[in-house]
Design an enzyme around this catalytic site. Structure first.
Site, PDB file in Angstrom:
ATOM      1  N   LYS A 280       0.848  -1.188   0.000  1.00  0.00           N
ATOM      2  CA  LYS A 280       0.000   0.000   0.000  1.00  0.00           C
ATOM      3  C   LYS A 280       0.885   1.239   0.000  1.00  0.00           C
ATOM      4  CE  LYS A 280      -4.726   0.206   1.711  1.00  0.00           C
ATOM      5  NZ  LYS A 280      -5.636   0.256   2.842  1.00  0.00           N
ATOM      6  N   GLU A 370     -19.234  -7.188   9.968  1.00  0.00           N
ATOM      7  CA  GLU A 370     -20.276  -6.489  10.715  1.00  0.00           C
ATOM      8  C   GLU A 370     -21.287  -7.439  11.347  1.00  0.00           C
ATOM      9  OE1 GLU A 370     -18.646  -3.734   7.579  1.00  0.00           O
ATOM     10  OE2 GLU A 370     -19.397  -5.782   7.582  1.00  0.00           O
ATOM     11  N   ARG A 398     -25.373  -3.893   6.886  1.00  0.00           N
ATOM     12  CA  ARG A 398     -24.879  -5.228   6.578  1.00  0.00           C
ATOM     13  C   ARG A 398     -25.205  -6.240   7.686  1.00  0.00           C
ATOM     14  NH1 ARG A 398     -20.483  -4.870   2.671  1.00  0.00           N
ATOM     15  NH2 ARG A 398     -19.422  -6.635   3.651  1.00  0.00           N
TER      16      ARG A 398
END
Length: 631
Positions: A280, A370, A398
């Site tokens: 990243k 979640e 979700r």
């Protein structure tokens, strides 16, 4: 911006595929530089896009897009994809009204084959596309690009489990950068880290790349040789147990290796799994050193990176609602040893960094999961813990089933700190907290609060933690009116609002973030303004009192008007047998686009002027006055 000799000649992937392979590293350098300069001028997702430059080029070079379908999980990493697919000139308006979205959107480009923004959907979608291609007799390929953070979600594993049974010619590419937004957590991350850090892998990586790039895949003997060589040099993986042919890990920043490997994988039948290792922030030192801070920065100077502005000597910056929550959580944890905090991979965004440092044994980042987070909180609550779940409004969607069946049905004392309620701005319709008030208030046992200011947010959080059942405190992104936050915590009377302004004819019943513009509009109209505080239970006595003394009730909320707080007020009036005109203002029955939050609120008629305009139009309609006349 500087000059981009190769990039400026690419209007579509067809142009990219006309380049010689030896030109692609130079193109990658230009694309990375363009992303740095572009995001520096607009803000947006950054580290993830720098990490997938070579992978993006290789995918569009090898596959016949858009006929071959690429599904980018979440979509944080798709700026390079957008640039290479004809949207380079539009990037100066990225995430601004009328400009490109920050995520893939089908209506924006045929190359955006599936709309994303919430994680872990790519494999399911790609399997569906692969099965549809087979049904149509097409040989087009379906490719899912998913990060190691998104792979922690249950939905990703549900899809992996179904791929073999569906007999899907699907290619799953794991973009493994050891990150989601915060650091990755959990057993899968530990497994991948162990795989990548072993001396066995380090010693055989170059051999693996050579074998994978040179093995001809077009006949059975070559395929058997490739599989045999891969089996000798690659550790056995769980992905093969799902029925995938596993390839990798390979260097995600070596475009030559990527192209050779993708060319081989695309010719193989059945579910394919390619493990690609990237970094990243690759190529921009500040993002490489701090990929979390550079995940989604605002505008910055590329030469010096993000520089925190020094506040004026006497300046006292307003805390954001997120910061108010974070400070309250730490204070509450000191006061009550039963308090524990939960986040589904959003420690920084939800303001839990200090809590995670001060109370590491009471802090739980469950990853992008979640559903698990909500039921985990329910399990804690069963045995006497006071769980506080910090979650964005859009992500609570979700876990709706778990919220109903595991928390509310059992009436468990879980406190939901709902950040980003209302319009969030640049991230657009996938991230707006538009539906929470509507979908929460229909659930039995729920208490729902919406603070008008920062101090009320703190006191509502304290109120919620005292309740014997589930509760939610729903607050917007960013700062509020700037009210001083009191250190002392006092529980508010449940189901009681307050009258903030006494007026005539019109009574505005405002919820949460809409109290401030409602007060501004009320002053202009000489209207009464109530801070309702509670969406559930409503202050029905206050509603009845205002209905008895005014000609028109106006409800204002920064949420979906269909089924929201305004609907609750009208239901209350009906149940009380009160007949009075009601004007309900809120977000329209449409997905609100991305853009500046204040402009979006104005477009929806939820700023001072919009509220005034709507009330005056209603008064004019009912009394014969023309719009714009004083009430």
């Amino acid at each position: 911006m500087g000059t981009y000799e190769l990039l400026e000649g690419i209007g579509s992937p067809a142009d990219l595929r006309r380049l010689e392979r030896k030109q692609l590293p130079a193109l990658a350098a230009e694309l990375r530089r363009f992303i740095v300069e572009s995001v520096a001028s607009t803000g947006g997702h950054f580290s993830s896009n720098l990490g997938t430059v070579e992978l993006t080029i290789a995918l569009h070079y090898v596959f016949n897009t858009p006929d071959d379908r690429i599904v980018w999980d979440v979509g944080h990493q798709t700026y390079g994809h957008k640039i290479l697919t004809g949207r380079r000139e539009q990037m100066s308006r990225l995430r601004q009204k009328g400009g490109p979205a920050g995520f893939p959107r089908r209506e924006e480009s045929p190359y955006d084959t599936f709309g994303t923004a919430h994680s872990s959907t790519s494999i399911s979608a790609a399997i569906g596309m692969a099965v549809a291609a087979r049904a149509a007799g097409s040989d087009r390929r379906a490719i899912a690009v998913i990060g190691d953070g998104a792979l922690t979600a249950g939905m990703a594993f549900e899809a992996l489990n179904n791929a073999k049974q569906a007999n899907a010619n699907v290619i799953v590419i794991l973009n493994d950068n050891d990150m989601s937004i915060s650091e990755n957590v959990g057993a899968l991350n530990n497994y991948l880290a162990k795989l990548m850090s072993g001396r066995f892998y380090a010693a055989t990586k170059k051999t693996a790349e050579k074998v994978l790039s040179n093995a001809p895949p077009l006949n059975k003997l070559a395929k058997r040789f490739e599989e045999h060589a891969k089996g000798m040099i690659t550790p056995s993986t769980m992905f093969e147990e799902f029925g995938f042919n596993y390839t990798g890990p390979i260097d995600g920043h070596n475009v030559e290796v990527l192209i050779d490997t993708l060319n081989n994988v695309r010719r193989l039948d059945g579910p394919q799994f390619l493990h690609v290792v990237t970094k990243k922030g690759q190529g921009y030192k500040y993002a490489e050193e701090d990929p979390i801070t550079y995940h989604g920065p605002g505008k910055f100077d590329p030469e010096v990176g993000l520089v925190k502005a020094k506040p004026a000597p006497d300046a006292k910056p307003k805390p954001t609602y997120t910061q108010v929550f974070g400070e309250w959580l730490c204070d509450m944890a000191r006061a009550d040893p039963r308090v524990m905090g939960i986040t589904p991979a959003m420690r920084e965004g939800s303001g839990m960094v200090k809590f995670s440092q001060d109370f590491p044994d009471r802090y739980f980042d469950v990853g992008i999961a979640e559903q698990h987070a909500v039921t985990f909180a329910a399990g804690l609550a069963v045995d006497g813990v006071r769980p506080v779940m910090a979650i964005y409004s859009t992500f609570l969607q979700r876990a709706y089933d778990q919220l109903i069946h595991d928390v509310a049905l059992q009436n468990l004392p879980v406190l939901f700190a709902l950040d980003r309620g209302g319009l969030v701005g640049a991230d657009g319709p996938t991230h707006h907290g538009a539906f929470d008030l509507a979908f929460l208030r229909c659930i039995p046992n729920m208490t729902i609060m919406a603070p008008a200011d920062e101090n009320e947010c703190r006191q509502m959080l304290f109120t919620g933690i005292q309740l014997p059942g589930p509760s939610a405190v729903r607050y917007p992104r960013g700062t509020g009116p700037g009210v001083e936050v009191q250190k002392e915590m006092q529980a508010l009377p449940v189901g009681r609002g307050e009258l903030r302004r006494e007026g005539k004819r019109v009574a505005i019943l405002a919820f949460g973030s809409m109290v401030k513009p409602a007060l501004d509009a009320g002053a202009e109209l000489n209207a009464s303004v109530a801070n309702m505080r509670f969406v559930k239970p409503l202050d029905e006595a206050l509603i009845a009192r205002l209905a008895a003394s005014h000609e028109l009730l106006v409800t204002v909320e920064e949420g979906a008007v269909n089924g929201g707080a305004g609907s609750a007020v009208q239901e209350s009036l009906q149940s009380q047998g009160i007949v009075i005109p009601v004007l309900s203002l809120g977000l329209p029955d449409a997905f609100v686009e991305h853009g500046d939050p204040q402009q979006l609120l104005a477009d929806c008629g939820l700023d001072r002027d919009g509220i005034l305009r709507s009330i005056r139009e209603r008064l004019a309609h009912t009394s014969g006055r023309r719009p714009g006349m004083a009430a």
